[in-house]
Enzyme design. Structure first.
Site, PDB file in Angstrom:
ATOM      1  N   GLY A   4     -17.912  -1.992  -7.246  1.00 49.97           N
ATOM      2  CA  GLY A   4     -17.555  -3.229  -7.697  1.00 49.97           C
ATOM      3  C   GLY A   4     -16.254  -3.866  -7.418  1.00 49.97           C
ATOM      4  O   GLY A   4     -15.506  -2.874  -6.208  1.00 49.97           O
TER       5      GLY A   4
ATOM      6  N   SER B 293     -13.175  -3.352   0.738  1.00 47.54           N
ATOM      7  CA  SER B 293     -13.616  -2.784  -0.030  1.00 47.54           C
ATOM      8  C   SER B 293     -15.534  -2.278   0.083  1.00 47.54           C
ATOM      9  O   SER B 293     -16.769  -3.107  -0.666  1.00 47.54           O
ATOM     10  CB  SER B 293     -14.160  -2.993  -2.085  1.00 47.54           C
ATOM     11  OG  SER B 293     -12.601  -2.317  -2.471  1.00 47.54           O
TER      12      SER B 293
ATOM     13  N   TYR C  97       0.776  -1.094  -0.083  1.00 47.14           N
ATOM     14  CA  TYR C  97      -0.212  -0.042   0.217  1.00 47.14           C
ATOM     15  C   TYR C  97       0.782   1.320   0.028  1.00 47.14           C
ATOM     16  O   TYR C  97       1.856   1.436   0.432  1.00 47.14           O
ATOM     17  CB  TYR C  97      -0.938  -0.026   1.106  1.00 47.14           C
ATOM     18  CG  TYR C  97      -2.224  -1.209   1.151  1.00 47.14           C
ATOM     19  CD1 TYR C  97      -2.361  -2.412   0.212  1.00 47.14           C
ATOM     20  CD2 TYR C  97      -2.579  -1.755   2.756  1.00 47.14           C
ATOM     21  CE1 TYR C  97      -3.062  -2.488  -0.141  1.00 47.14           C
ATOM     22  CE2 TYR C  97      -3.560  -2.191   2.738  1.00 47.14           C
ATOM     23  CZ  TYR C  97      -3.761  -2.811   1.380  1.00 47.14           C
ATOM     24  OH  TYR C  97      -4.776  -4.263   1.086  1.00 47.14           O
TER      25      TYR C  97
HETATM   26  N1  LIG Z   1      -7.038  -7.712   0.853  1.00 51.96           N
HETATM   27  C1  LIG Z   1      -7.219  -6.757  -0.049  1.00 51.96           C
HETATM   28  O1  LIG Z   1      -6.823  -7.614  -1.391  1.00 51.96           O
HETATM   29  C2  LIG Z   1      -7.334  -6.288  -0.569  1.00 51.96           C
HETATM   30  C3  LIG Z   1      -7.826  -5.158  -1.530  1.00 51.96           C
HETATM   31  C4  LIG Z   1      -8.329  -3.617  -1.799  1.00 51.96           C
HETATM   32  C5  LIG Z   1      -8.439  -3.411   0.221  1.00 51.96           C
HETATM   33  N2  LIG Z   1      -8.471  -4.146   1.095  1.00 51.96           N
HETATM   34  C6  LIG Z   1      -8.062  -3.375   2.405  1.00 51.96           C
HETATM   35  O2  LIG Z   1      -9.546  -2.621   2.300  1.00 51.96           O
HETATM   36  C7  LIG Z   1      -9.682  -1.412   2.539  1.00 51.96           C
HETATM   37  C8  LIG Z   1     -10.579  -1.256   2.315  1.00 51.96           C
HETATM   38  O3  LIG Z   1     -10.795  -1.043   0.926  1.00 51.96           O
HETATM   39  P1  LIG Z   1     -11.345   0.183   0.333  1.00 51.96           P
HETATM   40  O4  LIG Z   1     -10.618   0.943   0.436  1.00 51.96           O
HETATM   41  O5  LIG Z   1     -11.376  -0.166  -0.916  1.00 51.96           O
HETATM   42  O6  LIG Z   1     -12.839   0.553   0.682  1.00 51.96           O
HETATM   43  P2  LIG Z   1     -14.345   1.299   0.947  1.00 51.96           P
HETATM   44  O7  LIG Z   1     -14.205   1.614   2.394  1.00 51.96           O
HETATM   45  O8  LIG Z   1     -15.233   0.228   0.297  1.00 51.96           O
HETATM   46  O9  LIG Z   1     -13.951   2.622  -0.149  1.00 51.96           O
HETATM   47  C9  LIG Z   1     -13.542   3.492   0.274  1.00 51.96           C
HETATM   48  C10 LIG Z   1     -12.918   4.338  -0.109  1.00 51.96           C
HETATM   49  O10 LIG Z   1     -14.570   5.284  -1.254  1.00 51.96           O
HETATM   50  C11 LIG Z   1     -14.000   6.691  -1.254  1.00 51.96           C
HETATM   51  N3  LIG Z   1     -15.445   7.095  -0.872  1.00 51.96           N
HETATM   52  C12 LIG Z   1     -16.307   7.749  -1.338  1.00 51.96           C
HETATM   53  N4  LIG Z   1     -17.810   8.004  -0.928  1.00 51.96           N
HETATM   54  C13 LIG Z   1     -17.808   7.521  -0.088  1.00 51.96           C
HETATM   55  C14 LIG Z   1     -18.914   7.043   0.893  1.00 51.96           C
HETATM   56  N5  LIG Z   1     -19.343   7.598   0.468  1.00 51.96           N
HETATM   57  N6  LIG Z   1     -18.943   6.248   2.210  1.00 51.96           N
HETATM   58  C15 LIG Z   1     -17.178   5.576   1.911  1.00 51.96           C
HETATM   59  N7  LIG Z   1     -16.642   5.757   1.334  1.00 51.96           N
HETATM   60  C16 LIG Z   1     -16.702   6.578  -0.127  1.00 51.96           C
HETATM   61  C17 LIG Z   1     -13.145   6.762   0.157  1.00 51.96           C
HETATM   62  O11 LIG Z   1     -13.024   8.432  -0.362  1.00 51.96           O
HETATM   63  P3  LIG Z   1     -12.808   8.587   0.724  1.00 51.96           P
HETATM   64  O12 LIG Z   1     -11.404   8.010   1.048  1.00 51.96           O
HETATM   65  O13 LIG Z   1     -12.448  10.265   0.712  1.00 51.96           O
HETATM   66  O14 LIG Z   1     -14.152   9.142   2.053  1.00 51.96           O
HETATM   67  C18 LIG Z   1     -11.883   5.481   0.601  1.00 51.96           C
HETATM   68  O15 LIG Z   1     -11.497   6.007  -1.284  1.00 51.96           O
HETATM   69  C19 LIG Z   1      -8.466  -1.359   3.030  1.00 51.96           C
HETATM   70  O16 LIG Z   1      -7.612   0.321   3.299  1.00 51.96           O
HETATM   71  C20 LIG Z   1      -6.903  -2.438   2.718  1.00 51.96           C
HETATM   72  O17 LIG Z   1      -6.991  -2.095   3.880  1.00 51.96           O
HETATM   73  C21 LIG Z   1      -7.951  -5.382   0.889  1.00 51.96           C
END
Ligand SMILES: NC(=O)c1ccc[n+]([C@@H]2O[C@H](COP(=O)([O-])OP(=O)(O)OC[C@H]3O[C@@H](n4cnc5c(N)ncnc54)[C@H](OP(=O)(O)O)[C@@H]3O)[C@@H](O)[C@H]2O)c1
Length: 310
Positions: free
Chosen positions: A225, A220, A52
């Site tokens: 998606g 996510s 990351y």
């Molecule tokens: N194991 C794996 O393969 C894998 C893959 C991907 C991720 N991960 C882990 O999972 C965590 C979460 O993944 P993710 O960041 O894709 O998940 P997420 O929480 O579904 O998405 C967050 C993203 O969505 C944006 N966003 C826009 N509008 C939003 C709203 N109304 N509510 C919430 N978020 C909004 C956020 O922006 P803002 O930041 O501006 O709020 C941020 O960029 C990562 O930090 C990582 O630790 C693991």
């Protein structure tokens, strides 16, 4: 915040955790406010990965530089990180050398003596379970890693590791949101030839994890998606957002709490891995830790997200 003892460990963990994949460009103050907001909401569990950030260990370093944790502050939290992805390529590498080198890099970047949980990030086609076991044994004996898990793994891949690895596999981190839910949707549509949803894409991973006390961590949780933007407030999901907004009013919480609750309501006792860098969204999502959605409400969201109940 609902907490539980993570099976296979002695850790008490919250069912909503904070992922730090997106903090590379955040200032010290922004990282501290984000983490403090999470801690105030009961989130004491932080998810990292070596890959990351803009450079290797970038977000781990950003977190440690901003937080400057004292030894006692370090002990109050659970730090999880991952190894196994080589970004240049890209390819996957579960060799002994790569796993050990990655963990040493994470320890240095995080400024800590130990990782609470190490996950193997994505399955390596060339995995040799004996090598993984040797790396795990050595890292555990040295006190560098306390518990081990996987991410994006199928039951067969976990069984293969378990042939050699003696430590319990405590977690499987998998993509799961109400709009990206093949993990649960396949089972609901089992034995329906005409439905794409009935096709098994992961060989029954969710049931396998429940049977073996492997905690599912949902990554996510708000993405429609694969990193395609959030479904919350999206015009692409009018029915789903209408249902979420109605339930948000009923339970007197923000919409993001209802999206969180769709995952925490599942009896598998999953952890939701938040990725937002917006403190208010973290606080709002944390409110979804223990909302008693009824079966009718849970299935309403599921259907409104486009899944079929045959
Ligand atoms: N194991 C794996 O393969 C894998 C893959 C991907 C991720 N991960 C882990 O999972 C965590 C979460 O993944 P993710 O960041 O894709 O998940 P997420 O929480 O579904 O998405 C967050 C993203 O969505 C944006 N966003 C826009 N509008 C939003 C709203 N109304 N509510 C919430 N978020 C909004 C956020 O922006 P803002 O930041 O501006 O709020 C941020 O960029 C990562 O930090 C990582 O630790 C693991």
């Amino acid at each position: 915040m609902k907490t539980f003892t993570l099976p296979g460990t002695e850790l008490t963990v919250p069912n909503v955790v904070l992922g730090l994949m997106r903090i590379q460009e955040k200032t010290d103050e922004e990282v501290r406010t984000l983490v403090k907001t999470a801690r105030d909401a009961g989130i004491s569990f932080f998810d990292h990965a070596d890959v990351y950030g803009s450079a290797l260990h970038g977000c781990e370093t950003r977190f440690a530089e901003a937080m400057q944790l004292t030894p006692s502050e370090r002990e109050e939290i659970v730090l999880q990180t991952k190894a196994g992805i080589v970004r240049e390529g890209p390819y996957f590498d579960f060799s002994y050398e790569h796993i050990v080198e990655s963990v040493n890099g994470s320890l240095a970047a995080l400024g800590t003596d130990y990782i609470d949980i190490l996950l193997l990030h994505r399955p390596d086609a060339l995995v040799e379970p004996d090598e993984v076991a040797r790396a795990f044994d050595e890292l555990q004996a040295a006190g560098k890693v306390r518990s081990f898990g996987v991410s994006n793994h199928t039951p067969g891949q976990i069984e293969l590791l378990r042939k050699s690895v003696t430590q319990p596999i405590v977690a499987n981190q998998l993509q799961l949101s109400v709009t990206h839910a093949p993990l649960v949707a396949q089972g609901v549509a089992a034995n329906m030839q005409a439905l794409d949803q009935s096709i098994s894409r992961d060989s029954g991973t969710l049931d396998y994890c429940r049977l073996h006390d492997i905690t599912v961590q949902a990554w996510s949780p708000f993405q429609a998606g694969f990193f395609s933007g959030t479904f919350l407030g999206s015009p692409d999901y009018p029915e789903l957002n209408a249902a979420i907004d109605r339930l948000a009013a009923k339970y007197d919480v923000p919409a993001i709490a209802i999206a969180t609750a769709w995952i925490t309501r599942h009896p598998a006792q999953m952890q939701v891995v938040l990725g937002t860098t917006t403190p208010e969204r973290v606080a709002g999502a944390a409110q979804g830790s223990d909302i008693p959605l009824t079966r009718a409400e849970w299935y309403e969201m599921y259907r409104a997200a486009g899944y079929t109940v045959p």
